[in-house]
Design a protein around this motif. Structure first.
Motif, PDB file in Angstrom:
ATOM      1  N   HIS A   1       1.012  -1.184  -0.080  1.00  0.00           N
ATOM      2  CA  HIS A   1       0.025   0.023  -0.082  1.00  0.00           C
ATOM      3  C   HIS A   1       0.914   1.110   0.121  1.00  0.00           C
ATOM      4  N   ALA A   2       1.930   1.326   1.052  1.00  0.00           N
ATOM      5  CA  ALA A   2       2.796   2.515   1.016  1.00  0.00           C
ATOM      6  C   ALA A   2       3.428   2.846  -0.286  1.00  0.00           C
ATOM      7  N   THR A   3       4.036   1.949  -0.926  1.00  0.00           N
ATOM      8  CA  THR A   3       4.898   1.914  -2.254  1.00  0.00           C
ATOM      9  C   THR A   3       3.884   2.468  -3.126  1.00  0.00           C
ATOM     10  N   ALA A   4       2.721   1.832  -3.359  1.00  0.00           N
ATOM     11  CA  ALA A   4       1.711   2.078  -4.241  1.00  0.00           C
ATOM     12  C   ALA A   4       1.404   3.856  -4.268  1.00  0.00           C
ATOM     13  N   THR A   5       1.186   3.961  -3.082  1.00  0.00           N
ATOM     14  CA  THR A   5       0.875   5.381  -2.761  1.00  0.00           C
ATOM     15  C   THR A   5       1.991   6.241  -3.281  1.00  0.00           C
ATOM     16  N   ALA A   6       3.124   6.084  -2.926  1.00  0.00           N
ATOM     17  CA  ALA A   6       4.374   6.659  -3.243  1.00  0.00           C
ATOM     18  C   ALA A   6       4.504   7.017  -4.641  1.00  0.00           C
TER      19      ALA A   6
ATOM     20  N   ASP B   1       2.111   6.319  -7.217  1.00  0.00           N
ATOM     21  CA  ASP B   1       0.990   6.791  -7.762  1.00  0.00           C
ATOM     22  C   ASP B   1       0.611   5.813  -8.771  1.00  0.00           C
ATOM     23  N   THR B   2       0.587   4.453  -8.309  1.00  0.00           N
ATOM     24  CA  THR B   2       0.121   3.179  -9.059  1.00  0.00           C
ATOM     25  C   THR B   2      -0.900   2.381  -8.165  1.00  0.00           C
ATOM     26  N   GLY B   3      -1.623   1.487  -8.584  1.00  0.00           N
ATOM     27  CA  GLY B   3      -2.328   0.888  -7.600  1.00  0.00           C
ATOM     28  C   GLY B   3      -1.582  -0.173  -6.938  1.00  0.00           C
ATOM     29  N   ALA B   4      -2.103  -0.721  -5.516  1.00  0.00           N
ATOM     30  CA  ALA B   4      -1.565  -1.719  -4.786  1.00  0.00           C
ATOM     31  C   ALA B   4      -1.423  -2.952  -5.515  1.00  0.00           C
TER      32      ALA B   4
END
Lengths: 261, 261
Positions: free
Chosen positions: A196-201, A203-206
């Protein structure tokens, strides 16, 4: 051909044919980068296929990174990927700006932490020794391409913490500000899904595909000084390298990494 | 530390702390490879956390490849990954059997097809020229690790089609049976999600992370003769390599690939 092994196979299922035709259209340039693909309904009509079959073909092309979807807007052809030629040890900005790309960094985290087990082992420190941990998103032409998590021994980390981390590579800060002569790095490269955190950083989907690189950089005397985990968007970036069948006699062996990735 | 940039951050959310503790336990060997982790209920009790919070932490560790789940049996610690040292151009069996692994291949497809646009371009053939297409699953110690899709010009392909493809690398068949002197290869490495067919071949779930390699191999005269797409399970395999900060004067430049991956 008359070999016993080789034969023509039965026709592939319809969704494979739709996928193949669209893939050809994208690779041949018939569908240009960033252009809108025909709608699911139009494709269904063109191929005499159900909506479910069309969706299966589009899902596969999306998994491959050839297309992407924008909710309510339709399906688009992906841009060509950025790539980094891997010959020497280079920072991201150093490597990519040589190709004319603009690099900026978003600093998410900069803090002192007790070294986790794997970081301590990599940097040859006692577990729990204070290290500086830095999280940065690297923006390539204003789009997020990678998340870099860096751990440095405290003395070097305090120098890096004073530097301009929005534009500069850590490697250059180590060389220019800390006076370190960099030697070699060992890299372990694999793939993982975005949490979740990496996806947010990024700007991609989890659950998006990430190219993951664990890099341990040593100084010219061979001491480990910089341990990193790099997470590249699988749909936006690739490494390129060249290998020769005959290894030159000067080629050096690869030291095993600790194998925690 | 007194630098203005550097500061201690607020405590991370509970699921991050659970994740960190379990990650430490795995990396330190407290939880051994292949061992069963405590149940979600037991973890919830240990960390005073809800089932949802525990699941979020476990999902992240699974995305990272550190753990895997067996339906109805629980959550287990992953085995250490197999890795290939990338120094010279080598086939999978050649590289991995040197480490004591047993390699077998499952041949899924062997057929003659008109070359798709990207394959024709890579092999410098007219689009639609007949090429031999080979799909093989590579089994490492009896577990599927990669799917290799290979395209060869028809003359070479017919030699490869007559060979024992269950045990031999294509590189060795080209050298030993076809008398080709191999030169260099260009590789493009990125990440993608498994589509349905690849997931089935690799015995993983659709949407699993794949390390994807596009490899174009040339003969000693520099002519492209073998175009491949390799899909490695992200949770089972990694590439390792070493890079030096100073590039030796003999280092050769990388020819750009066509950029279709």
């Amino acid at each position: 051909m008359t070999t016993s092994n080789l034969h023509r196979q039965p026709a592939p299922p319809l969704y494979e044919r739709i996928k193949g035709t669209l893939r050809e259209g994208i690779l041949s340039g018939h569908y240009a980068p960033a252009s809108l693909l025909p709608s699911e309904a139009a494709l269904g009509e063109q191929f005499h296929a159900s909506r479910i079959t069309v969706r299966q073909a589009l899902a596969d092309l999306q998994n491959e990174g050839l297309i992407f979807r924008r909710h309510g807007k339709g399906t688009f052809v992906s841009q060509p990927k950025a790539f980094q030629n891997v010959t020497a040890l280079q920072g991201f900005a150093e490597a990519m700006s040589a190709q004319g790309h603009a690099i900026r960094n978003r600093v998410l985290t900069l803090r002192t932490v007790p070294a986790p087990t794997d970081v301590a082992q990599a940097l040859q420190l006692a577990p729990g020794t204070a290290v500086v941990e830095l999280h940065r998103v690297r923006l390539l032409d204003q789009s997020p391409v990678s998340l870099e998590v860096t751990w440095l021994p405290e003395a070097l980390g305090s120098v890096v913490a004073r530097a301009d981390l929005v534009t500069r590579d850590v490697f250059l800060v180590l060389e220019q500000d800390a006076g370190v002569a960099l030697g070699h790095a060992t890299l372990a490269i694999d793939a993982a899904l975005a949490d979740h955190a990496t996806a947010t950083a990024l700007d991609t989907g989890a659950g998006a595909a990430l190219l993951r690189v664990e890099r341990l950089t040593h100084d010219a005397q061979g001491a480990p000084i910089d341990f990193e985990r790099l997470y590249f968007r699988g749909d936006a970036f690739q490494y390129r390298l060249r290998l020769d069948r005959q290894v030159a006699a000067h080629a050096q062996s690869i030291l095993p990494l600790q194998g925690t990735v």
